[in-house]
Design an enzyme around this catalytic site. Structure first.
Site, short mmCIF file in Angstrom:
data_model
loop_
_atom_site.label_atom_id
_atom_site.label_comp_id
_atom_site.label_asym_id
_atom_site.label_seq_id
_atom_site.Cartn_x
_atom_site.Cartn_y
_atom_site.Cartn_z
N HIS A 162 21.21 -11.71 19.88
CA HIS A 162 21.29 -11.97 21.45
C HIS A 162 23.18 -12.59 20.64
O HIS A 162 23.42 -13.60 20.13
CB HIS A 162 20.97 -12.94 21.39
CG HIS A 162 18.69 -12.90 21.13
ND1 HIS A 162 19.07 -12.07 22.22
CD2 HIS A 162 18.19 -13.17 20.54
CE1 HIS A 162 17.27 -11.70 22.06
NE2 HIS A 162 16.89 -12.42 21.20
N GLU A 201 16.49 -7.29 18.59
CA GLU A 201 16.49 -8.21 19.89
C GLU A 201 17.96 -8.38 20.09
O GLU A 201 18.61 -9.02 20.81
CB GLU A 201 15.88 -9.31 19.82
CG GLU A 201 14.68 -10.10 18.94
CD GLU A 201 13.82 -10.92 18.81
OE1 GLU A 201 14.75 -11.80 19.93
OE2 GLU A 201 12.84 -11.71 18.41
N ASP A 210 20.79 -8.04 22.53
CA ASP A 210 21.36 -8.01 23.80
C ASP A 210 22.32 -8.87 23.99
O ASP A 210 23.11 -9.47 23.08
CB ASP A 210 20.14 -8.59 24.96
CG ASP A 210 19.75 -9.93 24.56
OD1 ASP A 210 20.54 -10.62 23.79
OD2 ASP A 210 18.79 -10.58 25.14
C1 XIL Z 1 11.66 -14.41 25.18
C2 XIL Z 1 10.94 -13.48 26.18
O1 XIL Z 1 12.25 -12.99 26.40
C3 XIL Z 1 10.59 -14.64 27.46
O2 XIL Z 1 10.29 -13.56 28.29
C4 XIL Z 1 9.68 -15.44 27.43
O3 XIL Z 1 9.76 -16.13 28.03
C5 XIL Z 1 10.42 -16.07 25.97
O4 XIL Z 1 10.67 -16.15 24.61
N1 XIL Z 1 13.77 -15.21 20.13
C6 XIL Z 1 12.47 -14.28 20.07
C7 XIL Z 1 11.44 -13.19 21.17
O5 XIL Z 1 12.22 -13.93 19.06
O6 XIL Z 1 10.34 -13.94 21.17
C8 XIL Z 1 12.24 -14.32 22.77
O7 XIL Z 1 11.27 -13.45 23.55
C9 XIL Z 1 14.33 -14.53 22.54
C10 XIL Z 1 14.26 -15.29 21.37
#
Ligand code: XIL
Length: 349
Positions: free
Chosen positions: A239, A268, A270
């Site tokens: 992230h 993950e 983004d």
């Molecule tokens: C986030 C989801 O994208 C949201 O929809 C939810 O409200 C909260 O969780 N790290 C993670 C993910 O491991 O599970 C999280 O996802 C984002 C941060």
């Protein structure tokens, strides 16, 4: 005349040759699925279960573009067991079924976390009606039940998520407080028992650059390996935000983990920005995405690059980061952004 004939012959030869190999700098893949094959790497997306059910265009692009998927929320504990002993697998099942139909591998997310726990569990621990011994049993049952249900259908599980804090300490959570640090080894052993072929991961954010977190996570991995605990992978959430410098050490950090024999994944990805988006910001975003994917492509042990949702239509960013957004590789209308095209240009080095 001879020169002309030679020239024509050479031209004909070029036409007769097959397209140059992609690795040699040839034509760009048409989409991410083709890129995934060319890079010999999975390219994934998180899946919004409601959008999957209700939006045909969302479903179509997801199934066309990606070779791997992760349930964004549908496999989290609060989603699958909202009341004690009452299981609601519909969302998770639908996501796994859709993946199987579309030749996509699945990342299980996540078995042990401090967030999105059901209230029966957190309240029971807080009011003392669930003691440590029972809590350990509950955790074991949860892992055995969920990993067991999807046995053979999950390529990789995020067994533990975000267990180190930003200062490099073991994260304070009901797990650490009531079970002690041994809960991590327990979780991996139980997950392995439930699904012996799944790759078992430790997953975290800011792990691309935060040295305190990196060092502690490395120590945890070494300790687990020394104890012969089944751990196979390191997940970098990825992230990022363009208002921060790109984490230039990421390739070296990834190698520190893969040198221990782990496989790696960016789980993950983004890249958010302070709104409004501008062409300059979108270009920087494209560069960040490209560098993340290139980091994975350059490491033989990095097997998966997954984005945390592929469209700005469904993103956790605006709800979690005030004033930020536009973090994904397609816009609200599912049109490719510069970041999408930047990913297509990545090659194996
Ligand atoms: C986030 C989801 O994208 C949201 O929809 C939810 O409200 C909260 O969780 N790290 C993670 C993910 O491991 O599970 C999280 O996802 C984002 C941060």
């Amino acid at each position: 005349m001879k020169r002309l004939l030679l020239g024509l012959a050479a031209f004909a030869l070029v036409l007769a040759l097959p397209l140059p190999a992609f690795a040699g700098g040839g034509r760009q893949p048409d989409d991410l699925r083709e890129l995934s094959h060319k890079l010999r790497m999975y390219i994934g997306s998180a899946v919004d279960v409601t959008a999957l059910a209700e939006e045909a265009d969302y479903r179509q692009v997801l199934n066309r573009e990606f070779t791997h998927i992760t349930a964004e929320n549908a496999m989290k504990w609060e989603s699958v067991e909202p009341q004690r002993g009452v299981y609601t697998w519909e969302g998770a099942d639908a996501i796994v079924r859709n993946a199987q139909r579309n030749r996509q591998k699945v990342r299980g997310h996540t078995l042990v976390w401090h967030n999105q726990l059901p209230t029966w569990l957190t309240e029971g621990v807080a009011d003392g009606s669930i003691d440590a011994k029972e809590l350990r049993r509950i955790l074991r049952d949860h892992i055995m039940t969920e990993a067991g249900r999807y046995r053979g259908k999950i390529r990789a599980w995020d067994v533990v998520n975000e267990v180190v804090d930003d200062e490099g300490n073991m994260r304070e959570s009901i797990w650490l407080t009531h079970l002690g640090p041994g809960y991590i080894a327990d979780a991996f052993r139980w997950a392995h028992q439930a699904d012996p072929h799944a790759k078992l991961y430790i997953n975290d954010y800011n792990l691309e650059w935060n040295t305190a977190k990196i060092d502690t996570t490395l120590a945890i991995v070494k300790d687990l390996k020394a104890k012969r605990v089944p751990i196979h992978g390191i997940g970098f959430q990825g992230h990022l935000g363009i208002q921060y410098d790109y984490p230039a050490d990421f390739p070296a950090v990834m190698s520190r983990f893969t040198d221990l024999g782990l496989e790696a994944a960016i789980t993950e990805a983004d890249v958010r920005m302070v709104m409004p988006a501008t062409p300059e910001k979108l270009a920087t975003q494209a560069d960040y995405y490209q560098r993340m994917l290139a980091t994975c492509a350059a490491n033989d042990r990095c097997v998966e690059f997954t984005v945390w949702g592929y469209t700005d239509r469904h993103s956790w960013v605006p709800g979690w980061f005030d004033g930020e957004g536009a973090a994904n590789i397609m816009d609200e209308n599912l049109a490719p952004k510069p970041a999408y095209n930047a990913l297509l240009s990545v090659r194996r080095t």
